[in-house]
Design a protein around this motif. Structure first.
Motif, PDB file in Angstrom:
ATOM      1  N   TYR A 295     129.082  72.458  20.654  1.00  0.00           N
ATOM      2  CA  TYR A 295     127.730  72.394  20.066  1.00  0.00           C
ATOM      3  C   TYR A 295     127.407  73.748  19.413  1.00  0.00           C
ATOM      4  O   TYR A 295     126.962  73.806  18.267  1.00  0.00           O
ATOM      5  N   VAL A 296     127.651  74.843  20.164  1.00  0.00           N
ATOM      6  CA  VAL A 296     127.336  76.176  19.632  1.00  0.00           C
ATOM      7  C   VAL A 296     128.201  76.459  18.394  1.00  0.00           C
ATOM      8  O   VAL A 296     127.695  76.916  17.356  1.00  0.00           O
ATOM      9  N   SER A 297     129.494  76.153  18.491  1.00  0.00           N
ATOM     10  CA  SER A 297     130.377  76.411  17.338  1.00  0.00           C
ATOM     11  C   SER A 297     129.927  75.598  16.126  1.00  0.00           C
ATOM     12  O   SER A 297     129.963  76.085  14.986  1.00  0.00           O
ATOM     13  N   SER A 298     129.517  74.349  16.378  1.00  0.00           N
ATOM     14  CA  SER A 298     129.087  73.494  15.254  1.00  0.00           C
ATOM     15  C   SER A 298     127.845  74.059  14.577  1.00  0.00           C
ATOM     16  O   SER A 298     127.733  74.057  13.344  1.00  0.00           O
TER      17      SER A 298
ATOM     18  N   ASN B 191     115.429  73.675  22.855  1.00  0.00           N
ATOM     19  CA  ASN B 191     115.276  74.973  23.512  1.00  0.00           C
ATOM     20  C   ASN B 191     116.648  75.601  23.759  1.00  0.00           C
ATOM     21  O   ASN B 191     117.455  75.054  24.518  1.00  0.00           O
ATOM     22  N   LYS B 192     116.874  76.743  23.150  1.00  0.00           N
ATOM     23  CA  LYS B 192     118.205  77.354  23.256  1.00  0.00           C
ATOM     24  C   LYS B 192     118.532  77.777  24.692  1.00  0.00           C
ATOM     25  O   LYS B 192     119.685  77.849  25.079  1.00  0.00           O
ATOM     26  N   ASN B 193     117.489  78.045  25.504  1.00  0.00           N
ATOM     27  CA  ASN B 193     117.761  78.447  26.888  1.00  0.00           C
ATOM     28  C   ASN B 193     118.440  77.326  27.674  1.00  0.00           C
ATOM     29  O   ASN B 193     119.210  77.578  28.582  1.00  0.00           O
ATOM     30  N   GLU B 194     118.143  76.094  27.292  1.00  0.00           N
ATOM     31  CA  GLU B 194     118.751  74.953  27.984  1.00  0.00           C
ATOM     32  C   GLU B 194     120.263  74.953  27.793  1.00  0.00           C
ATOM     33  O   GLU B 194     121.012  74.733  28.742  1.00  0.00           O
ATOM     34  N   ILE B 195     120.678  75.220  26.594  1.00  0.00           N
ATOM     35  CA  ILE B 195     122.136  75.203  26.370  1.00  0.00           C
ATOM     36  C   ILE B 195     122.796  76.431  26.990  1.00  0.00           C
ATOM     37  O   ILE B 195     123.893  76.348  27.540  1.00  0.00           O
ATOM     38  N   LEU B 196     122.101  77.535  26.945  1.00  0.00           N
ATOM     39  CA  LEU B 196     122.683  78.742  27.552  1.00  0.00           C
ATOM     40  C   LEU B 196     122.833  78.532  29.069  1.00  0.00           C
ATOM     41  O   LEU B 196     123.847  78.914  29.656  1.00  0.00           O
TER      42      LEU B 196
ATOM     43  N   ALA C  21     131.532  78.553  31.101  1.00  0.00           N
ATOM     44  CA  ALA C  21     132.307  78.249  29.903  1.00  0.00           C
ATOM     45  C   ALA C  21     132.981  79.496  29.350  1.00  0.00           C
ATOM     46  O   ALA C  21     132.424  80.587  29.417  1.00  0.00           O
ATOM     47  N   LYS C  22     134.163  79.276  28.840  1.00  0.00           N
ATOM     48  CA  LYS C  22     134.881  80.392  28.233  1.00  0.00           C
ATOM     49  C   LYS C  22     134.349  80.585  26.819  1.00  0.00           C
ATOM     50  O   LYS C  22     134.979  80.240  25.838  1.00  0.00           O
ATOM     51  N   LEU C  23     133.151  81.079  26.755  1.00  0.00           N
ATOM     52  CA  LEU C  23     132.533  81.284  25.454  1.00  0.00           C
ATOM     53  C   LEU C  23     131.733  82.564  25.565  1.00  0.00           C
ATOM     54  O   LEU C  23     131.129  82.831  26.600  1.00  0.00           O
ATOM     55  N   ASN C  24     131.748  83.344  24.548  1.00  0.00           N
ATOM     56  CA  ASN C  24     131.021  84.610  24.579  1.00  0.00           C
ATOM     57  C   ASN C  24     129.520  84.321  24.595  1.00  0.00           C
ATOM     58  O   ASN C  24     128.927  83.966  23.574  1.00  0.00           O
ATOM     59  N   LEU C  25     128.927  84.431  25.785  1.00  0.00           N
ATOM     60  CA  LEU C  25     127.526  84.023  25.931  1.00  0.00           C
ATOM     61  C   LEU C  25     126.576  84.876  25.114  1.00  0.00           C
ATOM     62  O   LEU C  25     125.598  84.397  24.565  1.00  0.00           O
ATOM     63  N   GLN C  26     126.920  86.180  25.042  1.00  0.00           N
ATOM     64  CA  GLN C  26     126.051  87.083  24.290  1.00  0.00           C
ATOM     65  C   GLN C  26     126.018  86.672  22.810  1.00  0.00           C
ATOM     66  O   GLN C  26     124.967  86.602  22.174  1.00  0.00           O
TER      67      GLN C  26
ATOM     68  N   SER D 195     126.837  83.720  21.649  1.00  0.00           N
ATOM     69  CA  SER D 195     126.205  82.395  21.535  1.00  0.00           C
ATOM     70  C   SER D 195     124.686  82.535  21.501  1.00  0.00           C
ATOM     71  O   SER D 195     124.007  81.855  20.728  1.00  0.00           O
ATOM     72  N   GLU D 196     124.170  83.413  22.350  1.00  0.00           N
ATOM     73  CA  GLU D 196     122.721  83.597  22.405  1.00  0.00           C
ATOM     74  C   GLU D 196     122.205  84.140  21.069  1.00  0.00           C
ATOM     75  O   GLU D 196     121.171  83.702  20.556  1.00  0.00           O
ATOM     76  N   ALA D 197     122.980  85.081  20.504  1.00  0.00           N
ATOM     77  CA  ALA D 197     122.566  85.664  19.226  1.00  0.00           C
ATOM     78  C   ALA D 197     122.558  84.599  18.125  1.00  0.00           C
ATOM     79  O   ALA D 197     121.618  84.510  17.327  1.00  0.00           O
ATOM     80  N   ILE D 198     123.602  83.764  18.131  1.00  0.00           N
ATOM     81  CA  ILE D 198     123.695  82.709  17.099  1.00  0.00           C
ATOM     82  C   ILE D 198     122.528  81.734  17.242  1.00  0.00           C
ATOM     83  O   ILE D 198     121.816  81.428  16.281  1.00  0.00           O
ATOM     84  N   LEU D 199     122.316  81.260  18.481  1.00  0.00           N
ATOM     85  CA  LEU D 199     121.263  80.273  18.701  1.00  0.00           C
ATOM     86  C   LEU D 199     119.878  80.885  18.477  1.00  0.00           C
ATOM     87  O   LEU D 199     118.978  80.236  17.948  1.00  0.00           O
ATOM     88  N   GLY D 200     119.740  82.164  18.859  1.00  0.00           N
ATOM     89  CA  GLY D 200     118.469  82.858  18.662  1.00  0.00           C
ATOM     90  C   GLY D 200     118.158  82.971  17.179  1.00  0.00           C
ATOM     91  O   GLY D 200     117.020  82.747  16.748  1.00  0.00           O
ATOM     92  N   GLY D 201     119.179  83.297  16.385  1.00  0.00           N
ATOM     93  CA  GLY D 201     119.002  83.407  14.929  1.00  0.00           C
ATOM     94  C   GLY D 201     118.567  82.076  14.356  1.00  0.00           C
ATOM     95  O   GLY D 201     117.624  81.992  13.564  1.00  0.00           O
ATOM     96  N   SER D 202     119.224  81.025  14.805  1.00  0.00           N
ATOM     97  CA  SER D 202     118.897  79.686  14.309  1.00  0.00           C
ATOM     98  C   SER D 202     117.456  79.323  14.673  1.00  0.00           C
ATOM     99  O   SER D 202     116.704  78.780  13.863  1.00  0.00           O
ATOM    100  N   GLU D 203     117.075  79.670  15.914  1.00  0.00           N
ATOM    101  CA  GLU D 203     115.735  79.327  16.394  1.00  0.00           C
ATOM    102  C   GLU D 203     114.656  80.134  15.665  1.00  0.00           C
ATOM    103  O   GLU D 203     113.681  79.582  15.173  1.00  0.00           O
ATOM    104  N   SER D 204     114.885  81.463  15.580  1.00  0.00           N
ATOM    105  CA  SER D 204     113.807  82.285  15.014  1.00  0.00           C
ATOM    106  C   SER D 204     113.647  82.031  13.516  1.00  0.00           C
ATOM    107  O   SER D 204     112.547  82.108  12.982  1.00  0.00           O
ATOM    108  N   LEU D 205     114.716  81.711  12.846  1.00  0.00           N
ATOM    109  CA  LEU D 205     114.590  81.416  11.407  1.00  0.00           C
ATOM    110  C   LEU D 205     114.185  79.960  11.183  1.00  0.00           C
ATOM    111  O   LEU D 205     113.946  79.536  10.063  1.00  0.00           O
TER     112      LEU D 205
END
Ligand SMILES: Nc1nc2c(ncn2[C@@H]2O[C@H](COP(=O)(O)OP(=O)(O)OP(=O)(O)O)[C@@H](O)[C@H]2O)c(=O)[nH]1
Ligand SMILES: [Mg+2]
Length: 255
Positions: free
Chosen positions: A146-149, A188-193, A201-206, A208-218
Motif C-alpha cells: 500500500y505504502v509503495s503504491s 488516517n496515516k497513523n492507522e497504517i503505520l 514489517a521490513k519497511l523503513n517506517l521513518q 513510510s511516515e514521511a511519504i504518507l505525511g507528505g501525501s496527507e499534508s498536501l
C-alpha cells in the motif's frame, strides 16, 4: 475542447478493461465517449479503439526496424509517439463526443517518467485533461505494498499538472475486510503505520511516515474510489468526478 481522460496505472492494474467498461457504462447512460489506445505493445484489447497508435507504431515493427528486444522497443516506441501527436489530436477533434478515454502503456514508468509522454499530454490539450490513476487492489491489500503504491502514484503525479482521481481497481477481488482496511488507511496515516509496526514489517517506517505525511499534508491522494469492471462498482464515482470537473454539476445532455 472534448475532455481527455488518461487511464494510468501499473502493468495489469486493469486500465484497458476499465476504459472498455467505463465506455460501455457511459453508453448505457446515453452518454458518448471515444476510446484511444496509446499502448503500441497491446496484443489484445477488450474494446475496439476509435483511434489506435498501433496503426502507425507497433512494437513488432520497432523491434525489427531498430533491432531491439521488447523492452528497448517499448522505450523507442514511447519516444516515437510524440511524432504522432498532431495526427492523434486531429483525429480526436474530428469526433463529436462527450469524453475521450485514453488507454496508456502497461509500463507505467515509460508513460510517466519519459519526457515524450508529458509532451504528448500537453500537446493533446492542456486545459481539458484528467488522469484516472489505478491502484491495483492486489497491491493495496497489504500495508507494505500500500505504502509503495502510494509512493509510486505520488511520483507519477509530480510529472503531470492535471486533475486526477485515485481509484482502487478490481474491487471485486477484495474481501470486505481488505476493503475496510484500505478505507481505514486512506483516512488516517497513523492507522497504517500502526499496522506496519504490528507486523514488524521490513519497511523503513521513518521513510513510510514521511511519504504518507507528505501525501496527507498536501492532500494529494485522499480517499480512494473503489471500482470494478466486473460489477460496475465505482463507475458512477468516476463519472461524477469528470462531470463536475468538466461540465460543472449539470448532467450531460443524453444522446
Ligand atoms: N476480477 C477482475 N479482473 C479484472 C478487472 N479489471 C481487469 N481485470 C483483469 O485483469 C487483467 C489485466 O487487465 P487489463 O485491463 O489488461 O490491465 P492493463 O492495466 O490494461 O494491463 P497492461 O496494459 O498489460 O498493463 C485481465 O486479466 C483482466 O481481465 C476487474 O475489475 N475485476
Ligand atoms: Mg492495457
Amino acid at each position: 475542447m472534448i475532455p481527455r481522460v488518461y487511464f494510468v496505472g501499473t502493468a495489469g492494474s486493469g486500465k484497458s478493461t476499465l476504459v472498455s467498461s467505463f465506455k460501455e457504462w457511459l453508453e448505457n447512460m446515453s452518454y458518448d465517449a471515444i476510446t484511444v489506445n496509446l499502448d503500441p505493445g497491446a496484443e489484445f484489447l477488450p474494446y475496439t479503439p476509435d483511434i489506435d497508435i498501433r496503426e502507425n507504431i507497433s512494437l513488432e515493427s520497432v523491434m525489427q526496424n531498430y533491432n531491439l528486444g521488447p523492452n528497448g522497443a517499448q522505450i523507442v516506441a514511447a519516444d516515437l509517439m510524440v511524432q504522432e501527436v498532431e495526427r492523434i489530436k486531429e483525429l480526436i477533434d474530428s469526433y463529436d463526443s462527450d469524453y475521450t478515454l485514453i488507454d496508456t502503456p502497461g509500463q507505467l514508468e515509460l508513460f510517466a517518467f519519459r519526457g515524450s509522454s508529458t509532451q504528448l499530454v500537453t500537446a493533446l490539450g492542456e486545459e481539458s485533461n484528467a488522469l484516472i490513476y489505478l491502484f491495483d487492489s492486489v497491491l493495496m491489500k497489504n500495508p507494505e505494498s500500500y505504502v509503495s503504491s502510494k509512493f509510486l502514484a505520488m511520483s507519477v503525479m509530480t510529472r503531470f499538472y492535471i486533475p486526477f482521481l485515485g481509484i482502487v481497481s478490481k474491487s471485486d477481488l477484495l474481501e470486505p475486510v481488505e476493503r475496510q482496511n484500505i478505507e481505514r488507511w486512506d483516512r488516517n496515516k497513523n492507522e497504517i503505520l500502526e499496522d506496519l509496526r504490528a507486523k514488524s514489517a521490513k519497511l523503513n517506517l521513518q521513510l513510510s511516515e514521511a511519504i504518507l505525511g507528505g501525501s496527507e499534508s498536501l492532500n494529494i491522494l485522499g480517499e480512494s474510489v473503489f471500482t470494478s469492471s466486473e460489477s460496475d462498482d465505482g463507475m458512477e464515482n468516476i463519472y461524477s468526478f469528470l462531470q463536475s470537473l468538466f461540465y460543472g454539476s449539470d448532467d450531460l445532455e443524453k444522446r
